[in-house]
Every structure is written in C-alpha cells, then in structure tokens.
Design an enzyme around this catalytic site. Structure first.
Site, PDB file in Angstrom:
ATOM      1  N   THR A  59       6.589  -3.151  10.702  1.00  0.00           N
ATOM      2  CA  THR A  59       6.167  -1.827  11.160  1.00  0.00           C
ATOM      3  C   THR A  59       4.671  -1.672  10.899  1.00  0.00           C
ATOM      4  O   THR A  59       4.170  -0.556  10.753  1.00  0.00           O
ATOM      5  CB  THR A  59       6.945  -0.719  10.424  1.00  0.00           C
ATOM      6  N   SER A  60       3.965  -2.811  10.838  1.00  0.00           N
ATOM      7  CA  SER A  60       2.533  -2.756  10.514  1.00  0.00           C
ATOM      8  C   SER A  60       1.692  -2.742  11.781  1.00  0.00           C
ATOM      9  O   SER A  60       1.379  -1.677  12.319  1.00  0.00           O
ATOM     10  CB  SER A  60       2.159  -3.919   9.598  1.00  0.00           C
ATOM     11  N   ARG A  61       1.342  -3.917  12.308  1.00  0.00           N
ATOM     12  CA  ARG A  61       0.543  -4.009  13.527  1.00  0.00           C
ATOM     13  C   ARG A  61       0.925  -5.272  14.289  1.00  0.00           C
ATOM     14  O   ARG A  61       1.196  -6.323  13.686  1.00  0.00           O
ATOM     15  CB  ARG A  61      -0.961  -4.063  13.212  1.00  0.00           C
ATOM     16  N   GLU A  83       1.485  -3.249  23.765  1.00  0.00           N
ATOM     17  CA  GLU A  83       2.385  -2.108  23.624  1.00  0.00           C
ATOM     18  C   GLU A  83       2.253  -1.169  24.814  1.00  0.00           C
ATOM     19  O   GLU A  83       1.133  -0.776  25.157  1.00  0.00           O
ATOM     20  CB  GLU A  83       2.090  -1.370  22.314  1.00  0.00           C
ATOM     21  N   ALA A  96       7.310   4.138  14.470  1.00  0.00           N
ATOM     22  CA  ALA A  96       7.746   4.306  13.080  1.00  0.00           C
ATOM     23  C   ALA A  96       7.043   5.469  12.398  1.00  0.00           C
ATOM     24  O   ALA A  96       7.661   6.228  11.649  1.00  0.00           O
ATOM     25  CB  ALA A  96       7.510   3.012  12.294  1.00  0.00           C
ATOM     26  N   GLY A 123       0.838  -1.186   0.000  1.00  0.00           N
ATOM     27  CA  GLY A 123       0.000   0.000   0.000  1.00  0.00           C
ATOM     28  C   GLY A 123       0.874   1.237   0.000  1.00  0.00           C
ATOM     29  O   GLY A 123       1.944   1.275  -0.614  1.00  0.00           O
ATOM     30  N   HIS A 152       6.258   1.114  18.486  1.00  0.00           N
ATOM     31  CA  HIS A 152       5.215   1.680  17.638  1.00  0.00           C
ATOM     32  C   HIS A 152       5.447   3.176  17.384  1.00  0.00           C
ATOM     33  O   HIS A 152       4.531   3.994  17.491  1.00  0.00           O
ATOM     34  CB  HIS A 152       3.832   1.467  18.276  1.00  0.00           C
TER      35      HIS A 152
END
Length: 355
Positions: free
Chosen positions: A250-252, A281, A302, A170, A300
C-alpha cells in the site's frame, strides 16, 4: 491557528488546482488573516493558472502522479516560472509530483502530510491481509463464475501466530505493527532510516531485509518511492521469500517489479498478493496480475476515506498557515533547505522566520 499578516500591505498567497480535496483546507486557509487562497483550473485556462502560480508563495499540489497533468508537477520547469514560490505542500503523505532536489536547489520548502492517513492505510493493509489469508477474493470469484468446489479446496490460514514483515515502519508501518500485535502476530521490521531501539519502540523486532524476507509469512511494504527503493523488490527478493508467503503493498507503485511478482505467483512460490499501488494507475483491465484469483486489487485507495481526507486537509491547512506565520512546519521533507528558505522569506516579507 491565528496567523498574523506576513508584512503590512502584503499577503501570503496560496494557490492550488481545482482537484478533489476535502473542503476543510479551503475553509481554514480562507479564514486566516493575512492569507489569500486562489483555486485554479487544472484543465483549460492555462494562462490564468500560470498567472496565479507565478504570484503564489505556496503551491498546494496533488500527491498522486496520475491525478495531475504533468505540466503542474512541482519540478524545475514550474519553479522557473514561479520565482515567488517559497513552499510546496502536498494534498497527502506522498510527494510523487514534487522534485524535491529541484525545490531544494531553488530554496523552496517541500512539506507533506505524513501520518494523516496512517489509520486508513493501516486498516486497508489488514483488509488485504485478511482477504488473502482467508482466500476471500478467490472464493468470491470462483462462486461468481459458477464453479463447483469443496471447502477443503480453499483452505486459508489464521494470522494468529504467523510472522508479519514490515519493509519500512514509519507512520503507517507503526499502525500496521499495532494491528499485527493485536492479531497475535510476530512483527518484524526492516528500516534503514531508524535505529534498532526506535524500531522496537514502534512495536517490531528489528531485522535486516534478507532476514525479514526469509522469515515472514506476510511481507508488507510501507516505504517511500525514491532512488534507493525504486524496483528493489525484484525477482531476487520474491525468490527469497517463504514459499506460500503473501505479498502486500500500500506504499507506491514502482517499488516492486510487477512482472517478477506475476512470475512468482503463477509458479506457486507466493501464495497471493494484495496490491493497492501500480506502475500505471489505474492498471489496464488486461493487466496480467488482475487475471489471477489469488490477487486482491484496489486502485490506490488505501488512504482515501472520508476521515483520512478530512485529516489530510486539516493537517495541510495547519502547515500552510504555519509557513505563512513564519514558523517551521512539522512535516518538512527537505529540512536542509530551511536556511535558504528563511532568507527568501525575510526578503519577501521583511521579517525573520521564527527561531
């Protein structure tokens, strides 16, 4: 953008909680004609916050689930108490705090700020990649512990000529593909939502996920967390990766299995991991993965830079004001809701949304 009043004598009411956000959002929204903004307490003062949300047409909600008290998640319980709510917009690209299905059923638009932090996340991804490939984090730890070792014992590798595999391409994945090409890497991508030609247009060679895992020297996750992706990078997926490959996300948190990743690292099957997202987190200091020298960990962050926060807020304001003006926002997560939303908007303000 200029916003005409939604209806004579009526204002389009926007509410958000008093969680950290770049002031650009408040400044732009508060200056718009026909729009009101109310900032509510996330902790304490629940009655006043509920009153504000019950009267709001748009709720601007924090994206990160661990930043937000659960009662303020945009799910069925909140929607039941907020009958006027027409739209939920998020602070950032993610929408972990929003129940999209419940919003759709209630005729509520869900809007995110996808792409607003793609540069920040892409650069962070490459920071992790360089740190792992050159073993920077490992060397730093060993030096601080006073260990004696030779340079030969900490040889890394060059990214040039290696294969980068992107799981999802994406906004952020596309940025990482550009950086990979600039570093002389061969870029592969697997994305079930895109046609092969579109993946090529975004700078990668389209492949299946099994092909990607077998071929990539670096596997980087850039897909959303949903029913289809939760836990799908599991022990089987890690075993399918090249021996010595690097894993980056670096997504979820929740997309990859943390226990399976730990096992793949301690067995030596994988060469290292760069982790910005976690199941919980922040992760506990005793988390097993934090004890490994070949893991570079961030919390988290990024997509959290001065520049990206400002762009997120600006995009959030643009889309909120577009909704207030009766226009369709660019980043509509649940486009199927639009007809129901249009009917509810017209009932609320006496005019139709823009064609």
């Amino acid at each position: 953008m200029a916003v005409s009043p939604p209806f004579p004598g009526e204002r389009f009411c926007i509410a958000r909680l008093d969680l950290p956000i770049d002031p650009t959002f408040d400044t732009r929204v508060a200056a718009a004609p026909g729009v009101s903004l109310q900032v509510c307490a996330a902790q304490g003062g629940d009655a006043a916050t509920w009153q504000a949300l019950a009267g709001a047409h748009l709720y601007h909600v924090a994206s990160a689930r661990d930043d937000l008290p659960a009662q303020w998640f945009a799910g069925a319980p909140l929607l039941a108490r907020c009958a006027n709510l027409l739209a939920v917009t998020t602070f950032g690209a993610g929408y972990d705090t929003v129940d999209v299905e419940a919003c759709t059923a209630a005729g509520v638009c869900v809007v995110n700020q996808a792409g607003s932090n793609a540069i920040a996340v892409g650069e962070h991804t490459f920071g992790l990649m360089i740190g792992l490939s050159k073993r920077i984090g490992e060397i730093d730890r060993r030096l601080r512990r006073g260990e004696r070792f030779t340079r030969q014992q900490t040889l890394g590798f060059d990214l040039n000529g290696r294969t980068l595999g992107l799981v999802g391409i994406g906004h952020t994945g596309t940025r990482v593909a550009q950086l990979g090409a600039a570093f002389g890497m061969k870029v592969l991508a697997s994305d079930p939502l895109l046609e092969a030609e579109e993946i090529r247009r975004r700078g990668a060679q389209p492949v299946t996920l099994p092909e990607l895992l077998r071929a990539a020297d670096v596997v980087s996750l850039h897909c959303p967390l949903n029913h289809s992706t939760r836990g799908f990078i599991d022990a089987t997926a890690f075993a399918a990766m090249k021996r010595g490959a690097l894993f980056i996300t670096t997504s979820r948190g929740g997309i990859h299995d943390e226990a399976a990743l730990f096992d793949a690292l301690v067995r030596g099957h994988l060469g290292g991991a760069g982790l910005d997202v976690w199941d919980v987190e922040p992760p506990a200091a005793q988390h097993a993965l934090l004890g490994l020298d070949n893991v570079i960990a961030t919390n988290h962050v990024a997509g959290v830079t001065h520049d990206s926060r400002r762009e997120m807020a600006a995009m959030g304001a643009r889309q909120a004001l577009a909704l207030a003006a009766g226009a369709r926002p660019q980043r509509l997560v649940n486009p199927e809701v639009w007809p129901a939303y249009a009917r509810r908007f017209e009932r609320a303000f006496g005019r139709a949304v823009a064609a």
